[in-house]
Motif scaffolding. Structure first.
Motif, short mmCIF file in Angstrom:
data_model
loop_
_atom_site.label_atom_id
_atom_site.label_comp_id
_atom_site.label_asym_id
_atom_site.label_seq_id
_atom_site.Cartn_x
_atom_site.Cartn_y
_atom_site.Cartn_z
N HIS A 160 5.45 -2.53 -5.73
CA HIS A 160 4.36 -3.36 -4.63
C HIS A 160 3.39 -4.23 -4.49
O HIS A 160 3.02 -4.98 -3.70
CB HIS A 160 3.16 -1.87 -3.90
N HIS B 165 7.46 2.75 -8.06
CA HIS B 165 7.66 2.50 -6.23
C HIS B 165 6.16 1.63 -6.11
O HIS B 165 6.30 0.68 -5.58
CB HIS B 165 7.33 3.70 -5.52
N GLU B 166 5.21 1.85 -7.04
CA GLU B 166 3.77 1.78 -6.52
C GLU B 166 3.94 0.31 -6.96
O GLU B 166 3.16 -0.75 -6.82
CB GLU B 166 3.19 2.59 -6.80
N ASN C 12 0.90 -1.01 -0.25
CA ASN C 12 0.01 0.09 0.10
C ASN C 12 1.44 0.88 0.18
O ASN C 12 2.10 1.19 -0.43
CB ASN C 12 -1.09 0.08 0.82
N LEU C 13 0.19 2.53 0.21
CA LEU C 13 1.65 3.56 -0.12
C LEU C 13 1.64 4.48 0.81
O LEU C 13 1.86 4.64 1.37
CB LEU C 13 0.71 3.76 -1.52
N GLU D 97 8.38 -1.03 2.05
CA GLU D 97 8.47 0.42 1.23
C GLU D 97 10.08 1.23 0.65
O GLU D 97 10.19 1.59 -0.46
CB GLU D 97 8.14 1.84 2.56
N HIS E 219 6.96 3.43 6.12
CA HIS E 219 7.92 5.00 5.22
C HIS E 219 8.43 5.35 6.13
O HIS E 219 8.86 5.61 7.27
CB HIS E 219 7.17 5.81 4.80
ZN LIG Z 1 4.53 2.38 -0.90
#
Ligand SMILES: [Zn+2]
Length: 690
Positions: free
Chosen positions: A532, A528-529, A3-4, A589, A651
């Motif tokens: 994931h 980055h996403e 998730n972010l 992350e 993060h």
């Molecule tokens: Zn992330």
């Protein structure tokens, strides 16, 4: 996790209204003729190989003050200001429009005005709380207590998308695709019951935590006193004891993020036997879920523990806990004395911010939260040009292609695992800018002059809309963020990504800047996403979003061994002498940061087709790429806020996120980083996972 939350965690609605964020003072310099890396934000006296974060951002750090009403400041928050200002403009349009009752425009105007009407809020005093406090006071049995607790259930948690494990209510519900049947929506139940952000705030033995707890107890007493309760100190002490007992049952953040421990299907009829104490029939009746047959219980041990506490602790303590939680949740729409007391603790004592954001900004946040898609529809039309969408779409295509190639090139991965990974990339839905399916607000009642009622109905509206989805087919194109949100998200159960319009702005994306800049900035975020999708959590979901292990044991073992190197790299960072980062808590992350930069750089290089692009601000294209990345990480935090982030956020703080470049080979020649400099890693120490 998959998730972010690249920026901040979602906090409860009321907490957001008071959170020390917002404001509009610091700015990102961007002269009309200068698009790309901002030289004046750098500090050329720092060696890039020693401290890339300060080399890239030292000038900005030097001249930027954290505004008094904030705990942090940075590129994300500056963009948030920009979005807030635009949203204010849209709300102003709504205010001027005098639109017909029942329309979205009219609802926006009425909601905004109801919060701005301080005199009206003051005149009502605690009147709006009265019927709710009476209901709590009238509880005479454990059965009635269970019913009232059930009525507090809201859809205010989110385990995987906007990752928010915190609700101050006893429990929270998250409606999302079923782990075992990703075509249908299921009800996930999550632990809750604490006002403070995490169990650590109740159990931690540091001086700071002890002091915060003492301050918190005084605050609870002050809130109860303001609401007219007798013996507020005695009650507050008991409330704190109860929350302490609840905290002991809670899981740590790292445990919460392990989805393999979360896939616990309980039938409604099994709760009484599995977690005795709470009268579950009454609880679910209060929540309007008496007909829901199945649930997924994220933290069974917390449910067992919290349910037992409902039985073992005196009803009076629970009643005081309920009353205090009610006052706290609605403090922003109550008279000034109550709202100020909330800010004194949750703003000042917790984060160090000394002033609240101006009221109009908080009113805009409220409109944004309750009528997000109404605002968003206007925002997308006015602020997200088709050319921007087309350019970012192309970058996404190139970055996904780069991931396909990187997967093919992995020498350790089994062909069967690779095939599954390719399938996941092929079905990935990447939403750019805004949703195509806007939320319908026709059933949300917003009344002029009813700040409390509007906030109350807003929470209930979201809850009922979510509950209505249970059992229905999953819509993979459903967004979890509004276009005006400055963030990006990976939705693992939908195998989808959302990049809202508001993050597609400088310093992340600039339609007038070079490709080198845009791939370094927003490209790294996109990478980055995407990564994931394949991290420790993402790899638990297949191409359809179902929980299925598609890795061979050898591949998984290799992945875990490489991640251990990155855990150790981040464990070694110490923002304070007494506090290091938690490499395990932040691992997904950190992997995403490293993989995102690497894939975006590949995509950028491929897009050049052998051409040498021009310099900008004296930097060649690879330098622009890395500087653009690091400049998106510009940020400063007050000590309390930074410590809170280290303890509770998956993060890493922005400084260490910028320094992730030390794992990328191309960064070394770009800046002449060499052995002996602080960030230098020997080639074999650099972590390459994807
Ligand atoms: Zn992330």
């Amino acid at each position: 996790m998959a998730n972010l939350r690249m920026v901040w965690r979602h906090i409860a609605l009321a907490a957001m209204l008071f959170a020390a964020m917002g404001g509009a003072r610091a700015t990102w310099p961007q002269a009309a003729e200068e698009h790309g890396v901002v030289r004046e934000n750098m500090d050329p006296s720092v060696k890039p190989g020693d401290d890339f974060f300060r080399y890239s951002n030292g000038g900005w750090i030097e001249r930027t003050e954290i505004p008094a009403d904030r705990a942090t400041v940075g590129a994300f928050l500056l963009l948030r200001d920009k979005s807030d200002k635009r949203v204010k403009g849209l709300v102003d349009e709504a205010l001027k429009a005098n639109a017909a009752p029942g329309t979205n425009m009219r609802k926006m105007a009425d909601l905004y005005n109801s919060y701005m009407d301080e005199a009206g809020i003051e005149a009502k005093g605690l009147g709006p709380l009265e019927s709710h406090l009476k209901e709590i006071a009238a509880i005479k049995s454990k059965k009635e207590l269970a019913f009232v607790l059930g009525k507090t259930l809201r859809a205010d948690v989110d385990a995987l998308n906007n990752t928010n494990f915190h609700t101050a209510n006893l429990f929270g519900v998250w409606v999302a695709p079923d782990f075992d049947d990703s075509d249908h929506y299921a009800a996930y139940l999550l632990e809750g019951g604490l006002q403070l952000p995490d169990r650590e705030y109740y159990l931690g033995q540091s001086e700071r935590m002890k002091n915060l707890r003492a301050e918190y107890q005084k605050h609870v007493a002050a809130m109860l006193q303001l609401a007219g309760f007798s013996e507020p100190e005695t009650r507050a002490a008991k409330v704190l004891e109860l929350e302490h007992a609840i905290a002991e049952k809670h899981l740590s953040l790292a445990e919460n993020e392990d989805i393999h421990k979360a896939n616990n299907h309980w039938k409604r009829t099994e709760f009484a036997a599995k977690a005795p104490g709470l009268d579950w029939d009454e609880y679910f009746r209060g929540a309007g879920l008496e007909k829901q047959a199945n649930f997924i219980v994220w933290q069974p041990t917390a449910f067992v523990g919290e349910s037992a506490l409902v039985a073992s602790e005196p009803p009076q303590v629970w009643q005081d806990w309920l009353a205090y939680h009610l006052i706290e949740a609605y403090a922003p729409v109550l008279p000034k004395a109550v709202a100020d007391e909330r800010f004194a603790f949750f703003g000042t004592a917790m984060t160090g911010a000394s002033e609240q954001r101006p009221r109009w900004q908080r009113a805009v946040s409220l409109v944004n939260q309750q009528l997000g898609d109404a605002v968003g529809q206007m925002y997308a039309k006015e602020y997200f040009p088709a050319e921007s969408k087309a350019r970012v779409d192309q970058m996404v295509t190139n970055i996904v292609t780069a991931f396909h190639k990187r997967i093919d090139a992995l020498d350790w991965m089994d062909p069967a695992t690779k095939a599954e990974a390719h399938a996941k990339l092929k079905t990935l839905y990447v939403g750019i800018g805004y949703t195509e399916q806007w939320q319908d607000y026709s059933r949300l009642e917003i009344k002029p002059g009813e700040a409390f009622g509007n906030l109350w109905r807003g929470g209930l509206f979201v809850y009922q809309a979510k509950i209505a989805q249970l059992g229905k087919p999953v819509n993979r194109k459903q967004w979890s963020m509004t276009p005006q949100t400055v963030n990006a998200v990976n939705l693992p159960l939908q195998n989808a990504l959302n990049f809202p319009a508001a993050i597609l702005e400088p310093p992340f994306f600039d339609g007038k800047a070079s490709d080198a800049f845009n791939y370094g900035a927003i490209g790294s975020v996109i990478g980055h996403e995407v990564s994931h999708t394949f991290d420790a959590e993402g790899s638990a979901f297949d191409a359809k979003g179902a929980v299925r292990n598609w890795w061979t044991p050898a591949d998984l073992a290799h992945f875990e061994a490489s991640t251990q190197k990155l855990v150790e790299q981040y464990d070694a960072y110490r923002p304070f002498p007494d506090l290091a980062l938690n490499g395990k808590q932040t691992i997904d992350e950190n992997i995403a940061d490293v993989a995102g930069i690497a894939a975006s750089l590949d995509a950028y290089h491929a897009s050049l087709n052998g051409k040498t692009p021009p310099e900008q601000a004296g930097f060649n294209s690879d330098q622009q790429f890395f500087l653009a990345y690091a400049q998106t990480r510009a940020g400063k935090s007050r000590e309390g806020a930074l410590r809170q982030q280290v303890l509770t956020d998956p993060h890493s703080p922005s400084e260490y996120r910028a320094d992730a470049v030390r794992n990328i080979d191309a960064w070394y020649p770009a800046f002449g980083a060499r052995d002996g400099e602080k960030l230098y890693l020997k080639p074999e120490e650099r972590v390459r996972i994807w």
